[in-house]
Design an enzyme around this catalytic site. Structure first.
Site, short mmCIF file in Angstrom:
data_model
loop_
_atom_site.label_atom_id
_atom_site.label_comp_id
_atom_site.label_asym_id
_atom_site.label_seq_id
_atom_site.Cartn_x
_atom_site.Cartn_y
_atom_site.Cartn_z
N SER A 146 0.87 -1.19 0.03
CA SER A 146 -0.02 -0.02 0.21
C SER A 146 0.93 1.22 -0.20
O SER A 146 1.94 1.11 0.29
CB SER A 146 -1.02 -0.04 1.41
OG SER A 146 -1.33 1.18 1.40
N TYR A 159 -2.45 -0.79 10.31
CA TYR A 159 -2.29 -0.77 8.74
C TYR A 159 -1.18 -0.71 8.42
O TYR A 159 -0.48 -1.30 7.57
CB TYR A 159 -3.40 0.05 8.15
CG TYR A 159 -3.75 -0.34 6.64
CD1 TYR A 159 -4.71 -1.42 6.34
CD2 TYR A 159 -3.10 0.47 5.61
CE1 TYR A 159 -4.80 -1.83 4.82
CE2 TYR A 159 -3.46 0.15 4.39
CZ TYR A 159 -4.37 -1.02 4.20
OH TYR A 159 -4.53 -1.23 2.79
N LYS A 163 1.61 -3.19 6.49
CA LYS A 163 1.82 -3.09 4.85
C LYS A 163 3.45 -2.78 5.03
O LYS A 163 3.90 -3.30 3.85
CB LYS A 163 1.22 -1.83 4.49
CG LYS A 163 -0.56 -2.15 4.23
CD LYS A 163 -0.56 -3.39 3.40
CE LYS A 163 -1.96 -3.63 3.00
NZ LYS A 163 -2.38 -4.90 2.49
P1 NDP Z 1 -11.91 -5.35 0.26
O1 NDP Z 1 -12.57 -5.20 1.65
O2 NDP Z 1 -12.89 -5.12 -1.16
O3 NDP Z 1 -12.02 -7.01 -0.06
C1 NDP Z 1 -11.00 -7.75 0.63
C2 NDP Z 1 -11.53 -9.22 0.98
O4 NDP Z 1 -10.97 -9.86 1.83
C3 NDP Z 1 -13.11 -9.24 1.26
O5 NDP Z 1 -13.73 -10.32 0.43
C4 NDP Z 1 -12.98 -9.87 2.59
O6 NDP Z 1 -13.87 -10.76 3.11
C5 NDP Z 1 -11.58 -10.80 2.76
N1 NDP Z 1 -10.96 -10.76 4.03
C6 NDP Z 1 -10.82 -10.20 4.98
N2 NDP Z 1 -10.36 -10.89 5.73
C7 NDP Z 1 -10.00 -11.97 5.37
C8 NDP Z 1 -9.11 -13.19 6.06
N3 NDP Z 1 -8.95 -13.15 7.31
N4 NDP Z 1 -9.04 -14.46 5.48
C9 NDP Z 1 -9.76 -14.31 4.14
N5 NDP Z 1 -10.15 -13.52 3.69
C10 NDP Z 1 -10.33 -12.34 4.16
O7 NDP Z 1 -10.66 -4.94 0.04
P2 NDP Z 1 -9.82 -4.26 -1.11
O8 NDP Z 1 -10.30 -5.08 -2.37
O9 NDP Z 1 -9.84 -2.86 -0.99
O10 NDP Z 1 -8.26 -4.68 -0.65
C11 NDP Z 1 -7.56 -5.83 -1.23
C12 NDP Z 1 -6.06 -5.75 -0.58
O11 NDP Z 1 -5.69 -4.50 -1.00
C13 NDP Z 1 -5.80 -5.50 0.89
O12 NDP Z 1 -4.81 -6.36 1.40
C14 NDP Z 1 -5.82 -4.10 1.07
O13 NDP Z 1 -5.26 -3.91 2.17
C15 NDP Z 1 -5.13 -3.95 0.01
N6 NDP Z 1 -5.14 -2.38 -0.56
C16 NDP Z 1 -6.36 -1.68 -0.72
C17 NDP Z 1 -6.23 -0.35 -1.04
C18 NDP Z 1 -7.65 0.29 -1.38
O14 NDP Z 1 -7.63 1.69 -1.29
N7 NDP Z 1 -8.85 -0.30 -1.46
C19 NDP Z 1 -5.14 0.41 -1.28
C20 NDP Z 1 -3.86 -0.25 -0.77
C21 NDP Z 1 -4.10 -1.64 -0.69
P3 NDP Z 1 -15.13 -9.74 4.27
O15 NDP Z 1 -15.53 -8.83 3.26
O16 NDP Z 1 -15.94 -10.84 4.64
O17 NDP Z 1 -14.31 -9.24 5.23
#
Ligand code: NDP
Length: 271
Positions: A146, A159, A163
């Site tokens: 990130s 966070y 990261k």
């Molecule tokens: P979302 O919340 O849209 O999707 C994340 C998914 O991960 C969800 O389906 C969630 O399930 C699942 N999840 C959470 N905890 C677990 C777990 N313990 N085991 C398995 N699955 C899990 O997130 P994003 O798509 O925005 O983010 C994806 C990645 O990108 C993350 O690592 C985030 O930190 C990183 N990122 C995102 C940014 C952004 O601006 N969106 C920027 C930089 C990095 P549930 O919904 O049931 O919790």
């Protein structure tokens, strides 16, 4: 297709946002995709949306037994794993550091760091036991960093630690496994329009207009734009790249001048 049709991609957190976009992108590349996520219902629905031969598996990446069971299931379905995307993640607690809660701190570290460690360990055991291809390659992994991996976001303690830790782990694993033919890289997205961001916005913890103005490209990313970079790094097209962290942030971390030096953003691009 660029690569062989029988290759297998595992994507965690694949039911939503960047993970879902990445699962779709791997499928377009001709990979068989194992989608892993917390909710069995959500991940099965996504796998159905992609259709055969893709599979959905419930897996909490913080659970060692859950990770082992999921990777065992992937192997009994497909018999190989070529690439892993450690995408599962959760947002930080909001509020000042002095009122933050240690359980929430621990959970953020667990999902991002413990989860990336457990999944990488389980998949590396599979890859290290596999026969390398003609170039010596056995597989690849892409982790989700990130902008918080490298710059300071006030109060985003867990966070940011997670990261930054993912970048450290990326370099450590890339160095350990390079001679075995496993490449490990990270992407470092800026703000991406996903449920995670929508939730922070709903809580009043994120100024989306301000983000668009501070981003040189003048907008948030679409999840497909992050997926494109992930699939590039995971694919054979990036065969000489390992231990790298690729910013996919619209210029956010490159930019260091006062905000006023950027041209104004047209209003529709702020969304
Ligand atoms: P979302 O919340 O849209 O999707 C994340 C998914 O991960 C969800 O389906 C969630 O399930 C699942 N999840 C959470 N905890 C677990 C777990 N313990 N085991 C398995 N699955 C899990 O997130 P994003 O798509 O925005 O983010 C994806 C990645 O990108 C993350 O690592 C985030 O930190 C990183 N990122 C995102 C940014 C952004 O601006 N969106 C920027 C930089 C990095 P549930 O919904 O049931 O919790």
């Amino acid at each position: 297709m660029y690569e062989r049709m029988n290759k297998v991609a595992v994507v965690t957190g694949a039911a939503n946002g960047i993970g879902w976009a990445t699962a779709q992108r791997w499928a377009q590349e001709g990979y068989q995709v194992a989608l892993l996520d917390m909710s069995n219902e959500a991940v099965l629905a996504r796998a159905n949306e992609l259709g055969q031969p893709h599979i959905g598996l419930a897996c909490d990446v913080t659970s060692e037994s859950g990770v082992t069971a999921a990777i065992t299931a992937v192997m009994s379905n497909f018999g190989r794993i070529d690439t892993l995307v450690n995408n599962a993640g959760i947002g930080d607690q909001t509020g000042a550091t002095v009122v933050q809660n240690v359980e929430a701190f621990d959970r953020v570290l667990a999902v991002h760091l413990r989860g990336t460690f457990l999944m990488s360990q389980a998949v590396a055991r599979v890859m290290l036991a596999a026969t390398p291809d003609a170039t010596g390659a056995r597989g690849s992994m892409v982790n989700l960093g990130s902008i918080a991996s490298s710059i300071g976001l006030p109060a985003r303690n867990a966070y940011s630690a997670a990261k930054a830790g993912i970048v450290g782990m990326t370099r450590a694993m890339a160095s350990e496994w390079a001679r075995a033919g496993i490449r490990v890289n990270a992407v470092a997205p800026g703000y991406v329009r996903t449920a995670l961001i929508n939730e922070l916005e709903r809580q009043g913890a994120l100024d989306t207009k301000g983000i668009a103005h501070r981003t040189p490209l003048g907008r948030m990313a679409d999840p497909a734009e992050i997926a494109e970079a992930i699939v590039f790094l995971g694919s054979g097209r990036a065969s000489y790249i390992t231990g790298a962290v690729l910013p996919v942030d619209g210029g956010w971390t490159a930019f260091g001048a006062p905000e006023g030096t950027l041209q104004p953003v047209a209003e529709p691009a702020c969304a």
